[in-house]
Enzyme design. Structure first.
Site, PDB file in Angstrom:
ATOM      1  N   HIS A 141       0.816  -1.227   0.000  1.00  0.00           N
ATOM      2  CA  HIS A 141       0.000   0.000   0.000  1.00  0.00           C
ATOM      3  C   HIS A 141       0.848   1.275   0.000  1.00  0.00           C
ATOM      4  CE1 HIS A 141      -3.510  -2.445   0.659  1.00  0.00           C
ATOM      5  NE2 HIS A 141      -3.137  -2.834   1.849  1.00  0.00           N
ATOM      6  N   GLY A 149      -2.037   2.275   4.919  1.00  0.00           N
ATOM      7  CA  GLY A 149      -2.433   0.888   5.220  1.00  0.00           C
ATOM      8  C   GLY A 149      -1.324   0.055   5.849  1.00  0.00           C
ATOM      9  N   HIS A 200      -6.185  -7.627   0.486  1.00  0.00           N
ATOM     10  CA  HIS A 200      -6.393  -6.224   0.100  1.00  0.00           C
ATOM     11  C   HIS A 200      -5.834  -5.939  -1.295  1.00  0.00           C
ATOM     12  CE1 HIS A 200      -6.368  -6.118   4.594  1.00  0.00           C
ATOM     13  NE2 HIS A 200      -7.449  -5.384   4.355  1.00  0.00           N
ATOM     14  N   ASP A 293      -3.613 -12.546   4.936  1.00  0.00           N
ATOM     15  CA  ASP A 293      -4.822 -12.088   5.629  1.00  0.00           C
ATOM     16  C   ASP A 293      -6.107 -12.588   4.956  1.00  0.00           C
ATOM     17  OD1 ASP A 293      -4.187 -10.439   3.519  1.00  0.00           O
ATOM     18  OD2 ASP A 293      -4.131  -8.581   4.679  1.00  0.00           O
TER      19      ASP A 293
HETATM   20 ZN   LIG Z   1      -3.751  -7.125   3.445  1.00  0.00          ZN
END
Ligand SMILES: [Zn+2]
Length: 426
Positions: A141, A149, A200, A293
């Site tokens: 990020h 992030g 993400h 994650d």
């Molecule tokens: Zn992540």
């Protein structure tokens, strides 16, 4: 680094890298768990029996010049000039607040984490290794002039910029992977594919290489498989589904948003799309961001229901084994990323290390309980290596996945056209 010695897998770590990575506010203590579990399984030892040889190498801390290959000078000044971690007035201008606070040792952390990924990339460029690992990297990020992030430094971008640099052919005579002898035909510049498996969207990396220009010579292709939903960080304007064929998009910056509950079967269904893009692009290097994650049970994300066991088609272990075993003639850089259940992140990256070495551990194996592995109690209640799927419903319907397929088919056509035109110009 002695270039006359060739190791198949370079594993980048040092006591300093562990010390400062373990201070990352989003993942306190995670780094030490990861490397001590890999060590407790004997994966980092020369005596470990495996198909591929592993060499531990120490990161060379990144210099301001190394970081300046991507980051803006004023951002680096703000990041590195307060070694005691104290706050300063410009913090908010550079995103150094909220989930990216300054912390004691921030400047050492930046230089070590970026340095570790650069060291890993250089191990590939020089021919020292065919595969390199930095589980403390993968900060996808971070932006050119802004932390975001939980990410302060764009190590993925720095590695890609390094790998795409034209260079004299590295010495490959000692490589056991003879298909690597064909890396980078002399008539073209090295191509780098970035594949992001974190839950993400890889906004920092995708934006760095996004281009509105369709026809220019392109050496970098990014693919992010991630969750997208209103309010879920970060927004991913590049990849909304359903696919609208009338909207233009950059086939070198691909995004595959998945709905909640994405499980092994969803990843198994989309994997051929990723393989097809890889086959058309024909990268010389692949950088894989292995954020964990998306695994079931992540306490912060809680959106995917992905599991680890290589034997389960579509699992994280299975995807990584496909890359390691099937993507021949491509040098590979594996990075970490998100993962907020620290013992599960350690399980995952230790296990992926065993897959990369060619001898996957059995996921039912017990976590080592010996005096050198003091973290053992943290692996309660299962005390085994596995991160099994839960009972979350997979919302990625056949119809939804068909939309994703349409988007990737269109991207494949566009890529083919552009690369053919590039070739005829060469
Ligand atoms: Zn992540």
């Amino acid at each position: 680094m002695n270039s006359s010695t060739h190791f198949q897998v370079a594993y980048v770590v040092s006591q300093d890298l562990i010390k400062y990575s373990s201070r990352l506010p989003s993942n306190p203590g995670r780094s030490i768990l990861v490397h001590s579990l890999a060590n407790a399984f004997g994966l980092l030892s020369h005596e470990h029996f495996s198909l591929r040889r592993l060499q531990v190498i120490k990161p060379k801390p990144a210099t301001i010049n190394d970081l300046g290959a991507y980051h803006a000078q004023n951002y680096l000044d703000a990041l590195l000039r307060t070694p005691d971690g104290t706050d300063s007035e410009d913090s908010s201008d550079f995103g150094l607040e909220d989930n990216c606070p300054r912390f004691p040792g921030l400047s050492e952390y930046i230089c070590l984490v970026a340095g570790a990924t650069i060291t890993a990339a250089n191990a590939l460029r020089s021919g020292y290794a065919d595969i390199a690992i930095n589980w403390d990297g993968g900060r996808h990020h971070a932006q050119k002039s802004r932390a975001s992030g939980f990410c302060y430094v764009a190590d993925c971008v720095l590695a890609i910029l390094l790998l795409k640099r034209t260079q004299p052919a590295p010495a490959l005579s000692l490589s056991s992977d003879t298909t690597l002898a064909n890396v980078t035909p002399s008539h073209r510049k090295p191509r780098v594919m970035y594949l992001d498996l974190d839950v993400h969207f890889s906004d920092g990396v995708s934006q760095a290489f996004y281009s509105a220009a369709r026809s220019s010579s392109r050496q970098v292709l990014t693919v992010s498989i991630h969750h997208a939903a209103p309010g879920f960080f970060p927004s991913s304007p590049l990849g909304q589904l359903p696919f609208d064929p009338s909207t233009s998009f950059d086939p070198f910056t691909l995004s595959l948003p998945l709905l909640a509950g994405a499980s092994n079967s969803t990843f198994a269904a989309i994997w051929p799309l990723i393989e097809r893009i890889k086959d058309i692009f024909k990268p010389d290097y692949v950088v894989v961001q292995c954020g964990v994650d998306g695994l079931a049970g992540d306490p912060k994300c809680k959106v995917f229901n992905w599991s680890l066991d290589v034997a389960a088609e579509g699992s994280l272990g299975w995807c990584v084994s496909r890359i390691v075993d099937d993507w021949k003639g491509i040098r590979k850089l594996f990075l970490g990323g998100g993962g907020y259940h620290a013992p599960n992140a350690a399980r995952a990256w230790a296990y992926l290390t065993s897959i990369i070495l060619g001898n996957p551990l059995d996921v039912s194996i017990s976590i080592p309980d010996d005096p050198s592995h003091s973290a053992f109690p943290l692996y309660a209640p299962s005390f085994t290596l596995d991160v099994p799927a839960g009972n979350m419903l997979d919302m990625n319907s056949t119809e939804y996945l068909a939309e994703a397929r349409k988007r990737f088919e269109r991207a494949s056509e566009m890529l083919q056209e552009i690369l053919q035109a590039q070739q005829s110009q060469a």
